[in-house]
Motif scaffolding. Structure first.
Motif, PDB file in Angstrom:
ATOM      1  N   GLY A  29       0.813  -1.222   0.000  1.00 45.74           N
ATOM      2  CA  GLY A  29       0.000   0.000   0.000  1.00 45.74           C
ATOM      3  C   GLY A  29       0.836   1.257   0.000  1.00 45.74           C
ATOM      4  N   TYR A  30       1.991   1.189   0.641  1.00 48.58           N
ATOM      5  CA  TYR A  30       2.938   2.303   0.611  1.00 48.58           C
ATOM      6  C   TYR A  30       4.280   1.804   1.116  1.00 48.58           C
ATOM      7  N   ALA A  31       5.309   2.564   0.838  1.00 49.91           N
ATOM      8  CA  ALA A  31       6.650   2.282   1.351  1.00 49.91           C
ATOM      9  C   ALA A  31       7.255   3.593   1.823  1.00 49.91           C
ATOM     10  N   ARG A  32       8.081   3.539   2.862  1.00 48.87           N
ATOM     11  CA  ARG A  32       8.741   4.751   3.316  1.00 48.87           C
ATOM     12  C   ARG A  32       9.719   5.215   2.251  1.00 48.87           C
ATOM     13  N   THR A  33       9.658   6.478   1.912  1.00 50.51           N
ATOM     14  CA  THR A  33      10.594   7.061   0.958  1.00 50.51           C
ATOM     15  C   THR A  33      11.288   8.245   1.616  1.00 50.51           C
ATOM     16  N   ALA A  34      12.217   8.836   0.896  1.00 49.06           N
ATOM     17  CA  ALA A  34      12.923  10.002   1.428  1.00 49.06           C
ATOM     18  C   ALA A  34      11.969  11.157   1.702  1.00 49.06           C
ATOM     19  N   ALA A  35      10.852  11.221   0.975  1.00 48.58           N
ATOM     20  CA  ALA A  35       9.880  12.303   1.165  1.00 48.58           C
ATOM     21  C   ALA A  35       9.060  12.128   2.438  1.00 48.58           C
ATOM     22  N   GLY A  36       9.108  10.963   3.053  1.00 52.00           N
ATOM     23  CA  GLY A  36       8.360  10.743   4.285  1.00 52.00           C
ATOM     24  C   GLY A  36       6.862  10.889   4.065  1.00 52.00           C
ATOM     25  N   TRP A  37       6.211  11.607   4.972  1.00 49.73           N
ATOM     26  CA  TRP A  37       4.751  11.741   4.917  1.00 49.73           C
ATOM     27  C   TRP A  37       4.293  12.772   3.898  1.00 49.73           C
ATOM     28  N   ASP A  38       5.205  13.560   3.358  1.00 45.65           N
ATOM     29  CA  ASP A  38       4.850  14.676   2.478  1.00 45.65           C
ATOM     30  C   ASP A  38       4.622  14.207   1.039  1.00 45.65           C
ATOM     31  N   ARG A  39       3.647  13.302   0.871  1.00 48.63           N
ATOM     32  CA  ARG A  39       3.318  12.776  -0.450  1.00 48.63           C
ATOM     33  C   ARG A  39       1.805  12.699  -0.615  1.00 48.63           C
ATOM     34  N   TYR A  40       1.337  13.037  -1.798  1.00 50.23           N
ATOM     35  CA  TYR A  40      -0.085  12.968  -2.137  1.00 50.23           C
ATOM     36  C   TYR A  40      -0.432  11.554  -2.582  1.00 50.23           C
TER      37      TYR A  40
ATOM     38  N   LYS B 292     -11.457  25.115  -9.631  1.00 50.56           N
ATOM     39  CA  LYS B 292     -11.864  24.985 -11.024  1.00 50.56           C
ATOM     40  C   LYS B 292     -12.691  26.179 -11.496  1.00 50.56           C
ATOM     41  N   THR B 293     -12.859  27.178 -10.653  1.00 46.10           N
ATOM     42  CA  THR B 293     -13.623  28.368 -11.012  1.00 46.10           C
ATOM     43  C   THR B 293     -12.940  29.102 -12.167  1.00 46.10           C
ATOM     44  N   PRO B 294     -13.697  29.549 -13.177  1.00 43.90           N
ATOM     45  CA  PRO B 294     -13.082  30.306 -14.280  1.00 43.90           C
ATOM     46  C   PRO B 294     -12.317  31.524 -13.772  1.00 43.90           C
ATOM     47  N   GLY B 295     -11.133  31.742 -14.334  1.00 46.23           N
ATOM     48  CA  GLY B 295     -10.300  32.861 -13.934  1.00 46.23           C
ATOM     49  C   GLY B 295      -9.192  32.496 -12.971  1.00 46.23           C
ATOM     50  N   VAL B 296      -9.220  31.264 -12.448  1.00 41.44           N
ATOM     51  CA  VAL B 296      -8.156  30.794 -11.556  1.00 41.44           C
ATOM     52  C   VAL B 296      -7.104  30.064 -12.391  1.00 41.44           C
ATOM     53  N   THR B 297      -5.854  30.522 -12.303  1.00 35.66           N
ATOM     54  CA  THR B 297      -4.745  29.890 -13.017  1.00 35.66           C
ATOM     55  C   THR B 297      -3.690  29.439 -12.014  1.00 35.66           C
ATOM     56  N   ILE B 298      -3.265  28.193 -12.124  1.00 33.56           N
ATOM     57  CA  ILE B 298      -2.268  27.625 -11.213  1.00 33.56           C
ATOM     58  C   ILE B 298      -1.000  27.330 -12.000  1.00 33.56           C
ATOM     59  N   ARG B 299       0.103  27.944 -11.584  1.00 32.91           N
ATOM     60  CA  ARG B 299       1.386  27.767 -12.256  1.00 32.91           C
ATOM     61  C   ARG B 299       2.382  27.106 -11.295  1.00 32.91           C
ATOM     62  N   PRO B 300       3.129  26.129 -11.789  1.00 34.89           N
ATOM     63  CA  PRO B 300       4.055  25.407 -10.906  1.00 34.89           C
ATOM     64  C   PRO B 300       5.271  26.236 -10.515  1.00 34.89           C
ATOM     65  N   ILE B 301       5.773  26.000  -9.307  1.00 29.02           N
ATOM     66  CA  ILE B 301       7.057  26.523  -8.849  1.00 29.02           C
ATOM     67  C   ILE B 301       7.885  25.309  -8.425  1.00 29.02           C
ATOM     68  N   HIS B 302       8.954  25.029  -9.147  1.00 21.83           N
ATOM     69  CA  HIS B 302       9.824  23.897  -8.826  1.00 21.83           C
ATOM     70  C   HIS B 302      10.928  24.370  -7.881  1.00 21.83           C
ATOM     71  N   ASN B 303      11.110  23.624  -6.810  1.00 20.56           N
ATOM     72  CA  ASN B 303      12.096  24.041  -5.816  1.00 20.56           C
ATOM     73  C   ASN B 303      13.489  23.508  -6.156  1.00 20.56           C
ATOM     74  N   LEU B 304      14.466  23.821  -5.311  1.00 17.34           N
ATOM     75  CA  LEU B 304      15.854  23.437  -5.577  1.00 17.34           C
ATOM     76  C   LEU B 304      16.079  21.933  -5.542  1.00 17.34           C
ATOM     77  N   ALA B 305      15.153  21.216  -4.902  1.00 17.08           N
ATOM     78  CA  ALA B 305      15.261  19.759  -4.884  1.00 17.08           C
ATOM     79  C   ALA B 305      14.675  19.132  -6.142  1.00 17.08           C
TER      80      ALA B 305
ATOM     81  N   ASP C 225      11.497  19.272  -6.913  1.00 16.63           N
ATOM     82  CA  ASP C 225      10.121  18.853  -6.642  1.00 16.63           C
ATOM     83  C   ASP C 225       9.132  19.959  -6.992  1.00 16.63           C
ATOM     84  N   HIS C 226       7.911  19.555  -7.272  1.00 15.68           N
ATOM     85  CA  HIS C 226       6.832  20.506  -7.531  1.00 15.68           C
ATOM     86  C   HIS C 226       5.788  20.347  -6.444  1.00 15.68           C
ATOM     87  N   ASP C 227       5.946  21.119  -5.391  1.00 15.39           N
ATOM     88  CA  ASP C 227       4.895  21.195  -4.378  1.00 15.39           C
ATOM     89  C   ASP C 227       4.336  22.609  -4.289  1.00 15.39           C
TER      90      ASP C 227
END
Length: 415
Positions: A64-75, A229-242, A244-246
């Motif tokens: 069902g899951y395995a511990r990874t370097a990301a720990g609990w911070d996974r969707y 999902k409301t019209p007019g809302v735009t979501i743009r990614p910010i990738h960090n130094l690691a 990752d895209h959170d």
């Protein structure tokens, strides 16, 4: 420090104790071993802790899951639904809203076990931790009946729209505006560093609804429920130094929100958000980010670490025990209906520094040559790399160190 000094003895004893629960397979370290018996507070807490551990062990065994370097911070929505099916989301909420009417101490035990096991709980975490309590405190009956059962079922995930470009941690300087129009509110502005907005269904938006007052910089702001999902809302990614895209940038371009999107009191969001942040800052998620690395470090140190290594690791264990007890005591304050704003700030400040110290100690105990012998793909090296990359962010997320220490100083009457 002499080899026979009390400090050295304490460090060695702490290291030996933690070593007794660690192994090269990275099982969950039994944090309750380092606390006073919880059964003295509630006979059911020990049984609940065992129940959660058995569930997690079964999930790992079944893949069902395995511990990874990301720990609990996974969707992982599927895992969140499994947690919900056990009744572990919205645990303290009324049954009529999908909750289980259990105590804050019980919720704390479940949360601590999930996080220490590295379970992927990020999807439901924020909604369970702070959106639910916010709606219970100030939401309308319609809002409670609409959103709380969906959150408790592990089917609705939230993000929070607080920070903005050029605002830093000064939320009183936000420029995102919500203007009253016929049929609702028009929102224009930008939010930044919004964690997992690209995966969430809803946002708790912090927007200005009245001009800023020099007499009260925190007046004139309101919270809103926003369907992403409301019209007019735009979501743009910010990738960090690691890599990752959170984080994300969220842009509101003349977005129309309905009348009933307002959460609580119009222009009164500041007092609401400070209460909300007490839930955000006080939990064990503020000091369990590098927990997997700590357990792995103890495995690598072996059963007979040198005196210096024992002192370094033993000091970390002592801090871990202290943070565990502090967070547990705040759960007790919440259970009594108290507002632990200052105490939560203390835990967050101490906890984030602990998460930064773990990789620093790991580098001392396991120098470069020792890490090279393990190999690039070894779990210890993967966890250390991630912990190092994320360490600088810990004293920024959820309130910067300077903001937190201002809260603490004022709460203690020091300024």
């Amino acid at each position: 420090m002499r080899d026979d000094s009390p400090g050295r003895a304490i460090a060695r004893a702490a290291t030996a104790r933690i070593l007794s629960t660690a192994s090269t397979t990275f099982p969950d370290m039994k944090l309750s071993n380092f606390s006073l018996p919880v059964s003295a507070l509630s006979p059911g807490l020990d049984a609940l802790r065992r129940e959660v551990r058995e569930f997690l062990a079964a999930e790992r065994a079944a893949g069902g899951y395995a511990r990874t370097a990301a720990g609990w911070d996974r969707y992982d929505p599927a895992f969140s639904r499994k947690v919900a099916a056990r009744g572990w989301i919205g645990m303290t909420w009324p049954a009529r809203y999908g909750g289980r009417e259990r105590s804050f101490l019980e919720r704390y035990v479940v949360a601590e076990e999930l996080l220490s096991a590295g379970a992927p709980v990020r999807a439901h975490w924020l909604a369970d931790r702070q959106i639910g309590p916010l709606l219970l405190a100030v939401g309308t009956e319609a809002q409670k009946r609409t959103w709380l059962p969906r959150i408790a079922a592990g089917e609705c995930y939230f993000c929070v729209g607080l920070s903005e470009p050029d605002s830093g941690s000064d939320l009183s300087s936000i420029r995102t505006r919500a203007v009253k129009v016929e049929g609702g509110w028009r929102v224009t502005g930008t939010k930044v560093w919004t964690s997992y907005a690209h995966m969430a269904h809803m946002m708790n938006l912090f927007a200005r609804t009245s001009p800023r007052s020099e007499e009260n910089r925190h007046a004139g702001v309101t919270q809103f429920l926003v369907d992403l999902k409301t019209p007019g809302v735009t979501i743009r990614p910010i990738h960090n130094l690691a890599g990752d895209h959170d984080f994300n940038e969220v842009i509101f371009d003349d977005v129309l929100l309905p009348e009933d999107a307002v959460i609580g009191k119009l222009d009164g969001a500041w007092s609401q958000v400070t209460g909300e942040l007490a839930h955000e800052r006080s939990g064990s998620e503020r000091w369990l980010n590098a927990y997997g690395l700590l357990v792995s470090l103890i495995d690598q140190a072996g059963p007979q670490p040198g005196a210096a290594d024992a002192a370094h690791v033993g000091r970390l264990v002592a801090q871990l025990w202290t943070l565990h007890r502090m967070s547990f005591s705040i759960a007790g304050m919440l259970q009594r209906g108290e507002a632990p704003d200052v105490e939560a700030a203390l835990v967050k400040d101490l906890g984030t520094h602990f998460d930064q110290e773990v990789p620093a100690v790991a580098r001392r105990v396991m120098p470069e040559a020792a890490r090279a012998r393990l190999g690039e793909g070894h779990p210890f090296n993967a966890m250390l790399e991630r912990a190092q990359c994320y360490a600088p962010s810990h004293t920024i997320r959820g309130g910067t160190q300077e903001i937190l220490r201002g809260i603490i100083a004022r709460g203690l009457g020091l300024r």
